[in-house]
Design a protein around this motif. Structure first.
Motif, PDB file in Angstrom:
ATOM      1  N   ILE A   1       9.231  -3.138  -4.979  1.00 30.59           N
ATOM      2  CA  ILE A   1       8.707  -2.730  -6.246  1.00 30.59           C
ATOM      3  C   ILE A   1       7.562  -1.964  -6.422  1.00 30.59           C
ATOM      4  CG2 ILE A   1       8.195  -3.482  -8.745  1.00 30.59           C
ATOM      5  CD1 ILE A   1      11.054  -4.331  -8.012  1.00 30.59           C
ATOM      6  N   ALA A   2       7.453  -0.896  -7.053  1.00 28.76           N
ATOM      7  CA  ALA A   2       6.170  -0.036  -7.094  1.00 28.76           C
ATOM      8  C   ALA A   2       5.399  -0.556  -8.290  1.00 28.76           C
ATOM      9  CB  ALA A   2       6.656   1.476  -7.067  1.00 28.76           C
ATOM     10  N   ASN A   3       4.480  -1.589  -8.008  1.00 26.88           N
ATOM     11  CA  ASN A   3       3.729  -1.535  -9.312  1.00 26.88           C
ATOM     12  C   ASN A   3       2.634  -0.968  -9.265  1.00 26.88           C
ATOM     13  OD1 ASN A   3       3.476  -3.165  -6.510  1.00 26.88           O
ATOM     14  ND2 ASN A   3       1.510  -4.044  -7.367  1.00 26.88           N
ATOM     15  N   MET A   4       2.033  -0.604 -10.464  1.00 28.57           N
ATOM     16  CA  MET A   4       1.129   0.281 -10.812  1.00 28.57           C
ATOM     17  C   MET A   4      -0.365  -0.254 -10.437  1.00 28.57           C
ATOM     18  SD  MET A   4       2.156   3.414 -11.458  1.00 28.57           S
ATOM     19  CE  MET A   4       0.931   4.037 -12.424  1.00 28.57           C
ATOM     20  N   PRO A   5      -0.826  -1.602 -11.166  1.00 25.97           N
ATOM     21  CA  PRO A   5      -2.009  -2.103 -10.932  1.00 25.97           C
ATOM     22  C   PRO A   5      -1.719  -2.867  -9.499  1.00 25.97           C
ATOM     23  CG  PRO A   5      -1.122  -2.876 -13.192  1.00 25.97           C
ATOM     24  CD  PRO A   5      -0.065  -2.117 -12.545  1.00 25.97           C
ATOM     25  N   ASP A   6      -2.573  -2.814  -8.914  1.00 24.63           N
ATOM     26  CA  ASP A   6      -2.864  -3.776  -7.594  1.00 24.63           C
ATOM     27  C   ASP A   6      -2.865  -5.048  -7.791  1.00 24.63           C
ATOM     28  OD1 ASP A   6      -3.438  -3.813  -4.761  1.00 24.63           O
ATOM     29  OD2 ASP A   6      -4.936  -4.760  -5.219  1.00 24.63           O
ATOM     30  N   VAL A   7      -2.305  -5.860  -6.952  1.00 27.19           N
ATOM     31  CA  VAL A   7      -2.264  -7.452  -7.075  1.00 27.19           C
ATOM     32  C   VAL A   7      -2.715  -8.083  -5.983  1.00 27.19           C
ATOM     33  CG1 VAL A   7      -0.576  -9.501  -7.354  1.00 27.19           C
ATOM     34  CG2 VAL A   7      -0.270  -7.275  -8.681  1.00 27.19           C
TER      35      VAL A   7
ATOM     36  N   LEU B   1      -8.426 -11.094 -14.203  1.00 26.97           N
ATOM     37  CA  LEU B   1      -7.688 -12.387 -13.800  1.00 26.97           C
ATOM     38  C   LEU B   1      -6.542 -12.814 -14.964  1.00 26.97           C
ATOM     39  CD1 LEU B   1      -8.097 -15.197 -11.939  1.00 26.97           C
ATOM     40  CD2 LEU B   1      -9.526 -16.170 -13.784  1.00 26.97           C
ATOM     41  N   LEU B   2      -5.327 -12.994 -14.052  1.00 23.02           N
ATOM     42  CA  LEU B   2      -4.377 -13.651 -14.907  1.00 23.02           C
ATOM     43  C   LEU B   2      -4.746 -15.182 -15.200  1.00 23.02           C
ATOM     44  CD1 LEU B   2      -1.618 -13.585 -16.549  1.00 23.02           C
ATOM     45  CD2 LEU B   2      -0.530 -13.614 -14.131  1.00 23.02           C
ATOM     46  N   TYR B   3      -4.969 -15.350 -16.465  1.00 20.37           N
ATOM     47  CA  TYR B   3      -5.412 -17.020 -16.599  1.00 20.37           C
ATOM     48  C   TYR B   3      -5.485 -17.188 -18.258  1.00 20.37           C
ATOM     49  CZ  TYR B   3      -7.198 -21.490 -14.843  1.00 20.37           C
ATOM     50  OH  TYR B   3      -7.220 -22.739 -14.523  1.00 20.37           O
ATOM     51  N   PRO B   4      -4.917 -18.481 -18.668  1.00 24.20           N
ATOM     52  CA  PRO B   4      -5.411 -18.483 -20.110  1.00 24.20           C
ATOM     53  C   PRO B   4      -6.949 -18.551 -20.496  1.00 24.20           C
ATOM     54  CG  PRO B   4      -3.896 -20.206 -18.976  1.00 24.20           C
ATOM     55  CD  PRO B   4      -4.498 -19.449 -17.983  1.00 24.20           C
ATOM     56  N   SER B   5      -6.910 -18.055 -21.548  1.00 18.35           N
ATOM     57  CA  SER B   5      -8.464 -17.899 -21.954  1.00 18.35           C
ATOM     58  C   SER B   5      -8.962 -19.472 -22.211  1.00 18.35           C
ATOM     59  CB  SER B   5      -8.496 -17.047 -23.324  1.00 18.35           C
ATOM     60  OG  SER B   5      -7.671 -17.854 -24.307  1.00 18.35           O
ATOM     61  N   THR B   6     -10.285 -19.488 -21.886  1.00 18.53           N
ATOM     62  CA  THR B   6     -10.852 -20.823 -22.096  1.00 18.53           C
ATOM     63  C   THR B   6     -12.318 -20.370 -22.598  1.00 18.53           C
ATOM     64  OG1 THR B   6     -11.840 -20.605 -19.737  1.00 18.53           O
ATOM     65  CG2 THR B   6      -9.820 -21.778 -20.011  1.00 18.53           C
TER      66      THR B   6
ATOM     67  N   ILE C   1      -4.308 -13.220  -9.133  1.00 19.02           N
ATOM     68  CA  ILE C   1      -3.396 -14.356  -9.394  1.00 19.02           C
ATOM     69  C   ILE C   1      -3.833 -15.519  -8.577  1.00 19.02           C
ATOM     70  CG2 ILE C   1      -0.893 -15.187  -9.195  1.00 19.02           C
ATOM     71  CD1 ILE C   1      -1.422 -12.694 -10.803  1.00 19.02           C
ATOM     72  N   LEU C   2      -3.965 -16.750  -9.521  1.00 20.60           N
ATOM     73  CA  LEU C   2      -4.161 -18.063  -8.679  1.00 20.60           C
ATOM     74  C   LEU C   2      -2.965 -18.738  -8.563  1.00 20.60           C
ATOM     75  CD1 LEU C   2      -7.217 -19.271 -10.507  1.00 20.60           C
ATOM     76  CD2 LEU C   2      -7.098 -17.735  -8.549  1.00 20.60           C
ATOM     77  N   ASP C   3      -2.563 -18.628  -7.197  1.00 20.09           N
ATOM     78  CA  ASP C   3      -1.355 -19.454  -6.725  1.00 20.09           C
ATOM     79  C   ASP C   3      -1.567 -20.783  -6.524  1.00 20.09           C
ATOM     80  OD1 ASP C   3       1.504 -19.874  -6.179  1.00 20.09           O
ATOM     81  OD2 ASP C   3       0.837 -19.977  -3.959  1.00 20.09           O
ATOM     82  N   ALA C   4      -1.587 -21.767  -7.543  1.00 15.12           N
ATOM     83  CA  ALA C   4      -1.839 -22.969  -7.348  1.00 15.12           C
ATOM     84  C   ALA C   4      -1.100 -23.791  -8.433  1.00 15.12           C
ATOM     85  CB  ALA C   4      -3.323 -23.368  -7.343  1.00 15.12           C
TER      86      ALA C   4
ATOM     87  N   THR D   1       4.319 -18.731 -10.187  1.00 17.53           N
ATOM     88  CA  THR D   1       3.560 -17.382  -9.877  1.00 17.53           C
ATOM     89  C   THR D   1       4.244 -16.266  -9.802  1.00 17.53           C
ATOM     90  OG1 THR D   1       2.073 -19.065  -8.302  1.00 17.53           O
ATOM     91  CG2 THR D   1       2.083 -16.839  -8.226  1.00 17.53           C
ATOM     92  N   LEU D   2       5.405 -16.199  -9.366  1.00 18.24           N
ATOM     93  CA  LEU D   2       6.182 -15.020  -9.483  1.00 18.24           C
ATOM     94  C   LEU D   2       6.628 -14.421 -10.805  1.00 18.24           C
ATOM     95  CD1 LEU D   2       8.885 -13.601  -7.278  1.00 18.24           C
ATOM     96  CD2 LEU D   2       9.457 -13.570  -9.393  1.00 18.24           C
ATOM     97  N   GLU D   3       7.046 -15.490 -11.630  1.00 22.60           N
ATOM     98  CA  GLU D   3       7.286 -15.016 -12.844  1.00 22.60           C
ATOM     99  C   GLU D   3       6.306 -14.810 -13.769  1.00 22.60           C
ATOM    100  OE1 GLU D   3      10.951 -18.010 -14.323  1.00 22.60           O
ATOM    101  OE2 GLU D   3       9.264 -19.117 -13.726  1.00 22.60           O
ATOM    102  N   ALA D   4       5.085 -15.421 -13.606  1.00 21.89           N
ATOM    103  CA  ALA D   4       4.064 -15.090 -14.506  1.00 21.89           C
ATOM    104  C   ALA D   4       3.286 -13.660 -14.134  1.00 21.89           C
ATOM    105  CB  ALA D   4       3.003 -16.035 -14.258  1.00 21.89           C
ATOM    106  N   THR D   5       3.402 -13.497 -12.783  1.00 20.43           N
ATOM    107  CA  THR D   5       3.005 -12.056 -12.468  1.00 20.43           C
ATOM    108  C   THR D   5       3.853 -10.872 -12.976  1.00 20.43           C
ATOM    109  OG1 THR D   5       2.246 -13.118 -10.373  1.00 20.43           O
ATOM    110  CG2 THR D   5       2.238 -10.741 -10.339  1.00 20.43           C
ATOM    111  N   CYS D   6       5.149 -11.251 -12.864  1.00 20.17           N
ATOM    112  CA  CYS D   6       6.099 -10.206 -13.411  1.00 20.17           C
ATOM    113  C   CYS D   6       5.818  -9.853 -15.018  1.00 20.17           C
ATOM    114  CB  CYS D   6       7.494 -10.927 -13.312  1.00 20.17           C
ATOM    115  SG  CYS D   6       8.348 -10.170 -11.614  1.00 20.17           S
ATOM    116  N   TYR D   7       5.621 -10.886 -15.654  1.00 23.71           N
ATOM    117  CA  TYR D   7       5.492 -10.655 -16.989  1.00 23.71           C
ATOM    118  C   TYR D   7       4.135 -10.015 -17.196  1.00 23.71           C
ATOM    119  CZ  TYR D   7       9.922 -13.429 -17.831  1.00 23.71           C
ATOM    120  OH  TYR D   7      11.089 -13.744 -17.806  1.00 23.71           O
ATOM    121  N   ALA D   8       3.384 -10.343 -16.464  1.00 22.14           N
ATOM    122  CA  ALA D   8       1.803  -9.771 -16.683  1.00 22.14           C
ATOM    123  C   ALA D   8       2.042  -8.347 -16.376  1.00 22.14           C
ATOM    124  CB  ALA D   8       0.979 -10.383 -15.753  1.00 22.14           C
ATOM    125  N   LEU D   9       2.731  -7.906 -15.234  1.00 17.35           N
ATOM    126  CA  LEU D   9       2.792  -6.608 -14.979  1.00 17.35           C
ATOM    127  C   LEU D   9       3.703  -5.808 -16.210  1.00 17.35           C
ATOM    128  CD1 LEU D   9       3.363  -6.800 -10.976  1.00 17.35           C
ATOM    129  CD2 LEU D   9       1.347  -5.918 -12.068  1.00 17.35           C
TER     130      LEU D   9
END
Length: 209
Positions: free
Chosen positions: A29-35, A87-92, A121-124, A168-176
């Protein structure tokens, strides 16, 4: 029947046991933003983890394993190529994250191009991701991208506390998808994820788990 040495040997590409190789699901997949994927050490050898498949599928991605990162090295990774890390993360806020030093701003696309972004992405697990934030103040300061109104996860091999808690994969996909305004492009990656999940379920059934 596979001999014991075959079971123990690792695929040089996906770094998983040959018997559980996931290379058949890799789709470019040729993603535009670097991950940049920061993978917690407890996830490295987790057979159910999706970060390795994500990394192998995205054409511009990096994966770093650890919990607390040396600050100079982390800073160089975040800002390499003069990209803007997000950072892909819920706002705090300071009210619900009093263990953190910084209240991170919401990411706004104004003034940025897709090619200038680096999605972090934080994979945890949720608990371990909070610890990674706590231990790495540089991550706390990054502008945040959060996801809302997500569909139910297809991640049937790991327990979630809510239907919309994503892998992690799904969240990153939807963010992209959100950043690029391009849904169709990432459907192949989500389909690859479904294949990976089915493979893992098949192993569990075979082993009677």
């Amino acid at each position: 029947m596979l001999n014991p040495s075959t079971k123990r040997s690792l695929c040089p590409h996906c770094r998983r046991p040959v018997i559980a190789c996931i290379c058949q699901w890799v789709t470019s997949i040729a993603n535009m933003p670097d991950v940049l994927i920061l993978q917690h050490t407890l996830e490295v050898n987790n057979a159910k983890g999706s970060a390795r498949l994500l990394h192998l599928c995205l054409q511009t991605s990096s994966l770093l394993e650890g919990e607390q990162f040396e600050e100079t090295h982390l800073r160089s990774l975040l800002h390499a190529g003069d990209r803007q890390p997000v950072l892909l993360y819920p706002s705090t806020t300071q009210n619900d994250a009093d263990d953190l030093q910084y209240e991170a701003p919401e990411f706004l696309m104004d003034g940025h191009t897709l090619a200038n972004l680096r999605l972090v992405i934080l994979d945890a697990t949720w608990r371990k991701s909070r610890k990674m934030l706590y231990l790495n103040p540089l991550l706390q300061q990054l502008p945040r991208l959060s996801l809302q109104d997500m569909p139910a996860s297809h991640y049937r091999i790991r327990k979630a506390h809510a239907p919309d808690q994503l892998s992690t994969l799904e969240a990153t996909c939807y963010a992209l998808m959100q950043l690029e305004q391009e849904e169709e492009k990432y459907q192949a990656l989500l389909q690859a994820f479904d294949g990976f999940v089915g493979q893992q379920i098949g192993f569990r059934i075979t082993r009677g788990l």
